[in-house]
Motif scaffolding. Structure first.
Motif, mmCIF file in Angstrom:
data_model
loop_
_atom_site.group_PDB
_atom_site.id
_atom_site.type_symbol
_atom_site.label_atom_id
_atom_site.label_comp_id
_atom_site.label_asym_id
_atom_site.label_seq_id
_atom_site.Cartn_x
_atom_site.Cartn_y
_atom_site.Cartn_z
ATOM 1 N N ASP A 459 0.811 -1.231 0.000
ATOM 2 C CA ASP A 459 0.000 0.000 0.000
ATOM 3 C C ASP A 459 0.837 1.270 0.000
ATOM 4 O OD1 ASP A 459 -2.486 -1.340 -0.018
ATOM 5 O OD2 ASP A 459 -2.395 -1.644 2.145
ATOM 6 N N ASN A 460 2.021 1.222 -0.583
ATOM 7 C CA ASN A 460 2.834 2.425 -0.735
ATOM 8 C C ASN A 460 2.511 3.085 -2.070
ATOM 9 O OD1 ASN A 460 4.731 2.133 1.710
ATOM 10 N ND2 ASN A 460 4.862 0.126 0.722
ATOM 11 N N VAL A 461 2.583 4.419 -2.114
ATOM 12 C CA VAL A 461 2.087 5.158 -3.275
ATOM 13 C C VAL A 461 3.155 6.107 -3.797
ATOM 14 C CG1 VAL A 461 0.338 6.765 -4.119
ATOM 15 C CG2 VAL A 461 -0.282 5.034 -2.423
ATOM 16 N N GLY A 462 3.464 5.983 -5.069
ATOM 17 C CA GLY A 462 4.373 6.900 -5.734
ATOM 18 C C GLY A 462 3.622 7.842 -6.642
ATOM 19 N N ALA A 463 4.365 8.684 -7.356
ATOM 20 C CA ALA A 463 3.759 9.641 -8.275
ATOM 21 C C ALA A 463 3.177 8.921 -9.483
ATOM 22 C CB ALA A 463 4.813 10.646 -8.712
ATOM 23 N N ASP A 464 2.280 9.588 -10.197
ATOM 24 C CA ASP A 464 1.747 9.041 -11.438
ATOM 25 C C ASP A 464 2.900 8.742 -12.391
ATOM 26 O OD1 ASP A 464 -0.794 9.271 -10.481
ATOM 27 O OD2 ASP A 464 -1.279 11.111 -11.580
ATOM 28 N N GLY A 465 2.885 7.552 -12.968
ATOM 29 C CA GLY A 465 3.923 7.160 -13.904
ATOM 30 C C GLY A 465 5.184 6.634 -13.263
ATOM 31 N N SER A 466 5.224 6.550 -11.940
ATOM 32 C CA SER A 466 6.428 6.077 -11.255
ATOM 33 C C SER A 466 6.507 4.556 -11.290
ATOM 34 C CB SER A 466 6.449 6.568 -9.803
ATOM 35 O OG SER A 466 5.348 6.033 -9.083
ATOM 36 N N VAL A 467 7.681 4.014 -10.956
ATOM 37 C CA VAL A 467 7.904 2.572 -10.983
ATOM 38 C C VAL A 467 8.543 2.122 -9.674
ATOM 39 C CG1 VAL A 467 8.142 2.416 -13.489
ATOM 40 C CG2 VAL A 467 10.147 2.909 -12.094
ATOM 41 N N GLY A 468 8.417 0.823 -9.419
ATOM 42 C CA GLY A 468 9.112 0.222 -8.284
ATOM 43 C C GLY A 468 8.696 0.761 -6.936
ATOM 44 N N ASN A 469 7.395 0.890 -6.690
ATOM 45 C CA ASN A 469 6.960 1.445 -5.415
ATOM 46 C C ASN A 469 6.960 0.437 -4.273
ATOM 47 O OD1 ASN A 469 6.445 4.330 -5.761
ATOM 48 N ND2 ASN A 469 5.058 3.625 -7.378
ATOM 49 N N ALA A 470 7.312 -0.818 -4.571
ATOM 50 C CA ALA A 470 7.653 -1.771 -3.510
ATOM 51 C C ALA A 470 9.144 -1.663 -3.223
ATOM 52 C CB ALA A 470 7.266 -3.184 -3.907
ATOM 53 N N VAL A 471 9.982 -1.947 -4.257
ATOM 54 C CA VAL A 471 11.435 -1.886 -4.103
ATOM 55 C C VAL A 471 12.045 -1.255 -5.359
ATOM 56 C CG1 VAL A 471 13.549 -3.168 -3.660
ATOM 57 C CG2 VAL A 471 11.392 -3.997 -2.709
ATOM 58 N N TYR A 472 12.876 -0.250 -5.144
ATOM 59 C CA TYR A 472 13.562 0.452 -6.222
ATOM 60 C C TYR A 472 15.061 0.269 -6.008
ATOM 61 C CZ TYR A 472 14.188 4.386 -9.585
ATOM 62 O OH TYR A 472 14.498 5.179 -10.654
ATOM 63 N N VAL A 473 15.769 -0.296 -7.004
ATOM 64 C CA VAL A 473 17.182 -0.672 -6.848
ATOM 65 C C VAL A 473 17.998 -0.037 -7.963
ATOM 66 C CG1 VAL A 473 18.793 -2.595 -6.605
ATOM 67 C CG2 VAL A 473 16.398 -2.887 -5.939
ATOM 68 N N GLU A 474 19.146 0.575 -7.610
ATOM 69 C CA GLU A 474 20.004 1.128 -8.652
ATOM 70 C C GLU A 474 21.448 1.300 -8.177
ATOM 71 O OE1 GLU A 474 18.851 4.981 -10.053
ATOM 72 O OE2 GLU A 474 18.593 5.820 -8.046
ATOM 73 N N LYS A 475 22.321 1.630 -9.139
ATOM 74 C CA LYS A 475 23.733 1.964 -8.927
ATOM 75 C C LYS A 475 24.513 0.852 -8.236
ATOM 76 C CE LYS A 475 23.018 6.966 -8.850
ATOM 77 N NZ LYS A 475 23.106 8.213 -8.043
ATOM 78 N N ASP A 476 24.654 -0.276 -8.928
ATOM 79 C CA ASP A 476 25.499 -1.379 -8.454
ATOM 80 C C ASP A 476 25.035 -1.929 -7.115
ATOM 81 O OD1 ASP A 476 27.694 -3.164 -8.386
ATOM 82 O OD2 ASP A 476 28.845 -1.762 -7.185
ATOM 83 N N SER A 477 23.708 -2.014 -6.919
ATOM 84 C CA SER A 477 23.159 -2.544 -5.672
ATOM 85 C C SER A 477 22.701 -3.990 -5.863
ATOM 86 C CB SER A 477 21.981 -1.685 -5.198
ATOM 87 O OG SER A 477 22.414 -0.383 -4.880
#
Length: 556
Positions: A459-477
């Motif tokens: 039940d987490n909410v991001g902006a319209d058009g956003s992605v990965g609102n459960a888990v967002y991973v980037e930069k060699d993670s």
């Protein structure tokens, strides 16, 4: 012959029934099956703690050095085998990697730890904590005393600062109910334990809710502060417990001058609220700031504070030989004006953060951008090893917000984090994704990763058009997930997970999630379900599951 054949056949059938094998599974010397069962190695339990402590101290019991030679995940089981007569001491938790005990009587406390890998259990190990008899002086403070006093029970000091100036190291200060309009400074070489919540005129009666001891700052400085100055070979213990602390630019501040000594600081059972005035990019810790000290922060309410970063609590401890312990706090309604950490900012390498409620905090109030509305763990790109990590266990993050990514929890700069039984729900990222959990690099070590087990992110909410609102991973993670639930996290493109770049990896197994994956990074999935977990009542925050799912029931 027919009779003999019947007997032999009957014996084979009986053998099949009792062994549970089919005829093809019966093996012998001539069998082609040469596979041998993999032997399991029993795990080993280890306890790390202070062997000798002062009266009234909270003792942290650290099981993180326990290990399994097969690298299987461990379960922990703690027990108190014996304690002094009259002691009411209990473990803060009996099934987490670290736990604590309040040493309320002098004498010996025998603690036992057993670890298991779900195949076998370790031999139990024990550790004895000895609480030393108090050898200092008890000094008394009562704001209602008509005169300045001299610190005795019958003629107490009128101000807390007077008692601190009079005290010697290892003394105890007892403060009665009342309003103390002062900003107190503890000298850098004094190990003092300061307790509030005593009834005026009766220091035998303590109730911190009924007999409120309030330290009211003047809005120009920290309300309670200490700059530890001890040199090489010096280690002291300091404690502040049972106060309402408000009206400062910062509530409580314990920092080390870096002269080579060590200080253990306990901040417990306080209400720390309405401290504000520091809003710059280099300002940390509106409610609590500890820097270069080993903190025990337990059972505090830290609320309505403002600062640049880490507006509720900031802990900065980069020494890999020292640990933090933060447990059973409520951190709420704090506002960060800069860009990292609305509720909590942790720049630490090892320790445990458990059983806290982190809610309704926000970041970026003045900056207009920011990450980590609820909490940030800043790894600093450190060169981690496999046994140096931070455990996040049984915490709740809800109602937190960030303008960009990481509304609930932000794990940054290659931190090495183990998450277990965490609940992250109804957080928001106003203009980006990653409303639940955001994991960012770069990593300073290939050992650095974020693991999740038995976690629920919903039940987490991001902006319209956003992605990965459960888990967002980037930069060699690197993120590894098992036995967790991801459900109803709002995203226009129906992607619970965003593995944003080619250098990042998310692996998930034995879990339940609702939608798919975005981004160009590696996404590994094993044995997952998309069945509705049927939460008991998500409207009221009850995320226990009622469904019998094909991969099991996961989450908090």
């Amino acid at each position: 012959m027919k009779k003999i054949t019947k007997i032999v056949l009957s014996l084979i059938i009986v053998s099949i029934i009792f062994t549970g094998c089919s005829p093809k599974e019966i093996t012998g010397p001539d069998s082609d099956d040469t596979t041998e069962p993999v032997a399991n190695t029993k795990p080993v339990a280890k306890i790390k703690a202070s062997q000798f402590v002062k009266s009234g101290a909270t003792v942290v019991l650290d099981g993180s050095e326990s290990y399994d030679a097969d690298n299987d995940p461990l379960n922990y089981s703690w027990q108190i085998l014996s304690k002094p007569t009259g002691s009411d001491a209990a473990l803060s938790s009996d099934n987490t990697v670290n736990t604590s005990i309040a040493a309320d009587r002098d004498g010996d406390y025998e603690i036992q730890l057993t670890v298991s890998d779900q195949k076998s259990s370790s031999t139990p190990t024990t550790f004895t904590v000895t609480v030393l008899p108090f050898s200092g002086t008890i000094i008394f403070v009562d704001a209602s005393n008509a005169q300045s006093g001299e610190g005795s029970e019958l003629n107490p000091f009128k101000t807390i600062q007077s008692s601190i100036d009079f005290a010697s190291s290892d003394d105890i200060i007892k403060v009665s109910q009342g309003i103390y309009a002062e900003n107190i400074i503890i000298p850098g070489d004094k190990a003092l334990r300061i307790f509030g919540g005593y009834q005026s005129g009766n220091f035998n009666n303590r109730n911190i809710s009924a007999y409120v001891s309030r330290i009211a700052g003047n809005g120009t400085a920290d309300v309670v502060s200490m700059e530890f100055s001890g040199g090489d070979g010096v280690r002291i213990y300091s404690k502040i417990d049972g106060f309402t602390i408000d009206g400062g630019t910062r509530g409580v501040s314990y920092t080390s001058l870096g002269n080579g000594g060590k200080i253990d600081v306990e901040i417990s059972n306080n209400i720390i609220e309405n401290n504000r005035g520091l809003s710059g990019n280099g300002d940390y810790g509106g409610g609590i700031l500890t820097r270069g000290v080993s903190p025990i922060i337990i059972r505090n309410s830290v609320r309505n504070n403002q600062c640049g970063k880490g507006a509720g609590i900031t802990v900065d401890l980069r020494d890999t030989t020292e640990s933090v312990f933060i447990s059973e706090n409520i951190v709420e309604n704090n506002i960060g004006h800069s860009d990292h950490g609305g509720g909590v900012y942790l720049s630490v390498r090892r320790g445990t953060v458990s059983h806290n409620i982190i809610r309704n905090n926000r970041i970026g109030e003045t900056a207009g951008y920011g990450w980590g509305g609820g909490m940030i763990v800043d790894g600093g790109g450190a060169d981690y090893t496999n046994d140096i990590y931070l455990t996040l266990s049984h915490n709740i993050y809800t109602g937190n917000s960030a303008p960009l990514i990481g509304g609930g929890l932000f794990i940054d700069e290659g931190a090495n984090v183990r998450m277990e039984r965490e609940l992250i729900f109804k957080n928001s990222s106003d203009r980006g994704g990653g409303a639940g959990l955001y994991v960012d690099g770069p990593r300073g070590s290939t050992f650095a990763k974020t693991t999740l087990s038995y976690c629920t992110i919903a039940d987490n909410v991001g902006a319209d058009g956003s992605v990965g609102n459960a888990v967002y991973v980037e930069k060699d993670s690197v993120v590894e997930i098992s036995k967790s639930i991801f459900w109803n996290n709002y995203s226009n493109d129906n992607a619970d997970f965003n593995v944003a770049d080619d250098d990042s990896t998310l692996s998930i197994g034995d879990s339940t999630y609702q939608t798919g994956k975005a981004g160009t990074g590696t996404f590994n999935e094993t044995a997952c379900s998309k069945n509705d977990p049927e939460f008991v009542d998500s409207a009221t925050g009850d995320y226990h599951t009622t469904a019998v799912m094909d991969r099991g029931v996961f989450g908090n």
